[in-house]
Design a protein around this motif. Structure first.
Motif, PDB file in Angstrom:
ATOM      1  N   THR A 301       0.774  -1.248  -0.063  1.00 27.92           N
ATOM      2  CA  THR A 301       0.285  -0.010  -0.053  1.00 27.92           C
ATOM      3  C   THR A 301       0.915   1.270  -0.071  1.00 27.92           C
ATOM      4  OG1 THR A 301      -0.084  -0.100   2.359  1.00 27.92           O
ATOM      5  CG2 THR A 301      -1.904  -1.222   0.943  1.00 27.92           C
ATOM      6  N   PRO A 302       0.380   2.334  -0.340  1.00 22.13           N
ATOM      7  CA  PRO A 302       1.222   3.489  -0.341  1.00 22.13           C
ATOM      8  C   PRO A 302       1.913   3.865   0.905  1.00 22.13           C
ATOM      9  CG  PRO A 302      -0.776   4.044  -1.583  1.00 22.13           C
ATOM     10  CD  PRO A 302      -1.055   2.671  -0.844  1.00 22.13           C
ATOM     11  N   LYS A 303       3.044   4.311   0.896  1.00 23.83           N
ATOM     12  CA  LYS A 303       3.744   4.508   2.222  1.00 23.83           C
ATOM     13  C   LYS A 303       3.873   3.323   3.093  1.00 23.83           C
ATOM     14  CE  LYS A 303       3.273   9.449   2.211  1.00 23.83           C
ATOM     15  NZ  LYS A 303       2.905  10.741   2.752  1.00 23.83           N
ATOM     16  N   ALA A 304       3.971   2.260   2.486  1.00 24.11           N
ATOM     17  CA  ALA A 304       3.879   1.013   3.215  1.00 24.11           C
ATOM     18  C   ALA A 304       5.101   0.769   4.206  1.00 24.11           C
ATOM     19  CB  ALA A 304       3.782  -0.346   2.408  1.00 24.11           C
ATOM     20  N   ASP A 305       6.327   1.410   3.607  1.00 23.17           N
ATOM     21  CA  ASP A 305       7.557   1.357   4.494  1.00 23.17           C
ATOM     22  C   ASP A 305       7.474   2.250   5.759  1.00 23.17           C
ATOM     23  OD1 ASP A 305       7.628   3.464   2.502  1.00 23.17           O
ATOM     24  OD2 ASP A 305       9.738   3.487   2.624  1.00 23.17           O
ATOM     25  N   GLU A 306       6.646   3.282   5.462  1.00 29.10           N
ATOM     26  CA  GLU A 306       6.694   4.171   6.821  1.00 29.10           C
ATOM     27  C   GLU A 306       5.898   3.534   7.834  1.00 29.10           C
ATOM     28  OE1 GLU A 306       5.478   8.149   5.849  1.00 29.10           O
ATOM     29  OE2 GLU A 306       7.021   8.216   3.888  1.00 29.10           O
ATOM     30  N   GLN A 307       4.775   2.923   7.555  1.00 26.45           N
ATOM     31  CA  GLN A 307       3.999   2.032   8.319  1.00 26.45           C
ATOM     32  C   GLN A 307       4.726   1.115   9.031  1.00 26.45           C
ATOM     33  OE1 GLN A 307      -0.572   2.150   6.817  1.00 26.45           O
ATOM     34  NE2 GLN A 307       0.405   2.701   4.966  1.00 26.45           N
ATOM     35  N   ILE A 308       5.373   0.322   8.224  1.00 27.08           N
ATOM     36  CA  ILE A 308       5.897  -0.842   8.647  1.00 27.08           C
ATOM     37  C   ILE A 308       7.188  -0.344   9.540  1.00 27.08           C
ATOM     38  CG2 ILE A 308       7.656  -2.740   8.250  1.00 27.08           C
ATOM     39  CD1 ILE A 308       6.236  -2.774   5.568  1.00 27.08           C
ATOM     40  N   ALA A 309       7.739   0.744   9.366  1.00 27.19           N
ATOM     41  CA  ALA A 309       8.789   1.270  10.415  1.00 27.19           C
ATOM     42  C   ALA A 309       7.996   1.775  11.788  1.00 27.19           C
ATOM     43  CB  ALA A 309       9.570   2.549   9.822  1.00 27.19           C
ATOM     44  N   ASN A 310       6.794   2.336  11.804  1.00 24.80           N
ATOM     45  CA  ASN A 310       6.075   2.874  12.873  1.00 24.80           C
ATOM     46  C   ASN A 310       5.854   1.356  13.820  1.00 24.80           C
ATOM     47  OD1 ASN A 310       6.326   5.435  12.309  1.00 24.80           O
ATOM     48  ND2 ASN A 310       4.339   5.204  11.267  1.00 24.80           N
ATOM     49  N   LEU A 311       5.361   0.279  12.949  1.00 20.49           N
ATOM     50  CA  LEU A 311       4.988  -0.815  13.760  1.00 20.49           C
ATOM     51  C   LEU A 311       6.164  -1.722  14.230  1.00 20.49           C
ATOM     52  CD1 LEU A 311       2.453  -2.435  11.160  1.00 20.49           C
ATOM     53  CD2 LEU A 311       1.675  -1.685  13.607  1.00 20.49           C
ATOM     54  N   VAL A 312       7.339  -1.353  13.681  1.00 19.71           N
ATOM     55  CA  VAL A 312       8.657  -1.820  14.102  1.00 19.71           C
ATOM     56  C   VAL A 312       8.807  -1.136  15.303  1.00 19.71           C
ATOM     57  CG1 VAL A 312      11.194  -2.233  13.691  1.00 19.71           C
ATOM     58  CG2 VAL A 312       9.532  -2.747  11.981  1.00 19.71           C
ATOM     59  N   THR A 313       8.760   0.078  15.606  1.00 19.36           N
ATOM     60  CA  THR A 313       8.858   0.867  16.764  1.00 19.36           C
ATOM     61  C   THR A 313       7.934   0.107  17.851  1.00 19.36           C
ATOM     62  OG1 THR A 313       9.531   2.827  15.265  1.00 19.36           O
ATOM     63  CG2 THR A 313       8.874   3.151  17.622  1.00 19.36           C
ATOM     64  N   CYS A 314       6.780   0.147  17.473  1.00 16.45           N
ATOM     65  CA  CYS A 314       5.999  -0.502  18.584  1.00 16.45           C
ATOM     66  C   CYS A 314       6.471  -1.922  19.160  1.00 16.45           C
ATOM     67  CB  CYS A 314       4.492  -0.827  17.942  1.00 16.45           C
ATOM     68  SG  CYS A 314       3.498   0.534  17.481  1.00 16.45           S
ATOM     69  N   LEU A 315       7.066  -2.737  18.191  1.00 12.80           N
ATOM     70  CA  LEU A 315       7.596  -3.910  18.757  1.00 12.80           C
ATOM     71  C   LEU A 315       8.768  -3.628  19.583  1.00 12.80           C
ATOM     72  CD1 LEU A 315       7.168  -6.249  15.537  1.00 12.80           C
ATOM     73  CD2 LEU A 315       5.909  -6.368  17.678  1.00 12.80           C
ATOM     74  N   GLU A 316       9.759  -2.727  19.157  1.00 14.78           N
ATOM     75  CA  GLU A 316      10.778  -2.329  19.963  1.00 14.78           C
ATOM     76  C   GLU A 316      10.629  -1.903  21.183  1.00 14.78           C
ATOM     77  OE1 GLU A 316      13.721  -1.014  16.497  1.00 14.78           O
ATOM     78  OE2 GLU A 316      12.378   0.384  17.181  1.00 14.78           O
TER      79      GLU A 316
END
Length: 351
Positions: A301-316
């Motif tokens: 989806t558009p800007k998928a990498d940005e959204q993934i990075a935000n979710l990665v932050t949640c896991l961190e």
């Protein structure tokens, strides 16, 4: 209502816990219903009531009844100093298992260590074996393989002393998974073949689902994703397996990963939709986030990498380092295959 002495109620509370430990869930439900009739009387006797609340906590944890667990944890936390040594052991032990399921591994290990301090005071070998067995699983999930093996071997020795063959096989599951972590794949597979034959013989369909999932996971660790999918799908076809909610949703997640590794994108996306719903319904927040990341990755989806990075932050923030290691490798590999080496490097560096 028939009269029941405090001694009889305490005996019933111990029987309730025994039924849970041995996965006799229908009998455990019967005992829960019986004790509920005495709840008003129990509430007037603090020690019995706290014992009841602790067993209720363990029951709901077993049955994946998450909606009331946080409230019950808060109530028990307020009274931990009024608990005797036995109840404090149960409190820390059950809390450790709960935090592990929530993926708060730091707190989980802290509580299990506190429970272990109380364990000798119970003078109960079978409970000692149960503690070491469950603790071995928590250490395995954190990839502390040597600690996990030490605990599971202690549990196996005690169960063998008491002739508890079924519990020895449960321990062998954890032992085989640890062998897989140590890349002793042949030993791990041999143990799982033995376990599968045993579980089929006793016709425990729920446990068979768990074993199929774990056997498939070992195949996926070796990048044998076609073979892994065969095991995962066998597990998911068993209706009884749904009772083991966390294992079931984890199996859906690993099925998604293996589908994508085999370029079965449409099939993987179907499993994502199912897995996301199950993770949300069961309040498995960590698995929900992991499903969301894979969905964003493969739907692009558009800007998928940005959204993934935000979710990665949640896991961190959740300190889910073990989960991040494999997940970020998947994300990085995806971008490598697309020739996007900048994004691939960005995500692998987050691991």
């Amino acid at each position: 209502m028939n009269f029941m002495s405090d001694k009889s109620i305490k005996k019933l509370l111990h029987s309730w816990y025994t039924m849970l430990k041995h996965r006799h869930f229908s009998k455990a439900e019967e005992m829960k219903t019986t004790l509920l009739k005495y709840k008003r009387r129990l509430s007037k006797k603090q020690e019995l009531y706290l014992h009841y609340q602790l067993m209720l906590f363990r029951h709901q944890l077993w049955m994946n009844q998450n909606e009331d667990l946080e409230k019950l944890k808060h109530e028990l936390m307020q009274h931990k100093d009024q608990m005797n040594e036995e109840l404090q052991y149960y409190f820390y032990f059950f809390l450790g298992l709960y935090e592990s399921l929530k993926s708060d591994q730091h707190d989980a290990i802290h509580y299990l260590e506190k429970a272990e301090e109380k364990l000798p005071l119970l003078n109960d070998e079978l409970e000692e074996a149960e503690f070491h067995f469950r603790t071995s699983g928590v250490y395995y999930n954190n990839r502390y393989s040597l600690l996990s093996i030490r605990h599971v071997q202690t549990a196996m020795d005690i169960f063998a002393k008491h002739g508890d063959v079924h519990s020895i096989y449960r321990c062998k599951i954890v032992l085989a998974l640890n062998f897989s972590d140590q890349k002793k794949y042949e030993e791990a597979e041999a143990i799982f073949n033995e376990i599968i034959e045993y579980v089929k013989m006793i016709d425990d369909q729920e446990l068979l689902g768990i074993v199929y999932y774990d056997a498939g996971f070992i195949q996926s660790r070796q990048n044998r994703h076609k073979e892994a999918l065969e095991y995962f799908k066998k597990a998911l076809r068993l209706p009884a397996y749904r009772k083991s909610a966390h294992s079931y949703v984890s199996c859906l997640y690993e099925t998604v990963r293996s589908c994508f590794k085999e370029n079965l994108t449409d099939e993987g996306m179907r499993y994502i939709q199912k897995g996301l719903k199950e993770a949300v319904d069961s309040q498995f927040d960590l698995l929900r986030i992991k499903f969301q990341i894979l969905f964003l990755l493969y739907s692009q989806t558009p800007k998928a990498d940005e959204q993934i990075a935000n979710l990665v932050t949640c896991l961190e923030r959740k300190e889910a380092w073990v989960d991040l290691e494999d997940l970020l490798a998947d994300v990085s590999d995806f971008y490598k295959k697309k020739g996007d080496f900048e994004r691939a490097a960005f995500f692998i560096m987050r691991g």
